[in-house]
Scaffold this active site. Structure first.
Site, mmCIF file in Angstrom:
data_model
loop_
_atom_site.group_PDB
_atom_site.id
_atom_site.type_symbol
_atom_site.label_atom_id
_atom_site.label_comp_id
_atom_site.label_asym_id
_atom_site.label_seq_id
_atom_site.Cartn_x
_atom_site.Cartn_y
_atom_site.Cartn_z
ATOM 1 C CG ASN A 49 39.231 17.406 42.177
ATOM 2 O OD1 ASN A 49 38.766 16.821 43.428
ATOM 3 N ND2 ASN A 49 40.461 18.144 42.110
ATOM 4 C CD GLU A 93 43.956 16.949 39.617
ATOM 5 O OE1 GLU A 93 45.050 16.727 39.697
ATOM 6 O OE2 GLU A 93 43.697 18.281 40.264
ATOM 7 C CB CYS A 134 35.543 21.210 38.894
ATOM 8 S SG CYS A 134 36.564 22.572 38.206
ATOM 9 C CD GLU A 142 32.994 22.594 42.790
ATOM 10 O OE1 GLU A 142 33.713 22.038 41.989
ATOM 11 O OE2 GLU A 142 33.495 23.774 43.451
ATOM 12 C CB CYS A 162 36.400 27.277 39.311
ATOM 13 S SG CYS A 162 35.670 26.143 38.126
ATOM 14 C CB CYS A 192 31.975 25.046 39.164
ATOM 15 S SG CYS A 192 32.943 23.796 38.902
#
Ligand code: THU
Length: 160
Positions: free
Chosen positions: A62, A64, A73, A75, A112, A115
């Site tokens: 990830n 940010e 993210c 993924e 999530c 994703c």
């Protein structure tokens, strides 16, 4: 009126040592790349390792951003990298590991919703299921044979 019942199924492995050898290696790569996540705001690190049918492995963590929604993210960092570099390869397996810097993450952390939608796009595109393994930092590992278990009734190109 009728009712539709949708069943989803996951296999649960006690820990990563119970996984097949090639999957253990993929999971280990997800764990290692997780440690390199750029997560100065959430302190929650996620790593994803993708195995392609051409034998290549693509990794992501990830990333940010001070403008929070601009982050991405693990993924999706990995799957978009796979799509960009190997557009003709099929995704066979995705392994995911997540850990918080502040407290132990010992239960499996599923991808999530965004994703899941991204994984569903590629599964639909390649017309072959994508195996998904997910875990915390250690402990139980969940396996799904397809994104359909995580995102039943998905929106896809046939919906347009
Ligand atoms: N995160 C992921 O990398 N994958 C997920 O499926 C869930 C959340 C990241 C995004 C953000 O950097 C941090 O975890 C906390 O939400």
């Amino acid at each position: 009126m009728k009712e539709i019942n949708i069943t989803t199924t996951f296999k649960v492995f006690e820990d990563q040592t119970q996984l097949p050898e090639n999957i253990q290696s993929l999971v280990q790569q997800a764990i290692e790349i997780r440690k390199k996540a750029y997560a100065p705001y959430s302190h929650f690190r996620v790593g994803a390792a993708i195995a392609l049918d051409n034998g290549k492995i693509v990794l992501g963590s990830n990333q940010e951003n001070a403008a929070y929604p601009s982050g991405l993210c693990a993924e999706r960092v990995a799957i978009y990298q796979a799509g960009a570099i190997y557009p003709d390869a099929k995704i066979v397996t995705i392994a995911i590991s997540a850990a918080s810097d502040s407290n132990p993450t010992l239960t499996p952390i599923p991808p999530c919703g965004s994703c899941r939608q991204s994984i569903a796009e590629y599964e639909f595109k390649q017309d072959a299921p994508i195996e998904i393994y997910f875990m915390g930092e250690s402990g139980e590992v969940y396996k799904s044979n397809s994104i359909n278990n995580l995102l039943p009734l998905s929106f896809n190109s046939t919906s347009l």
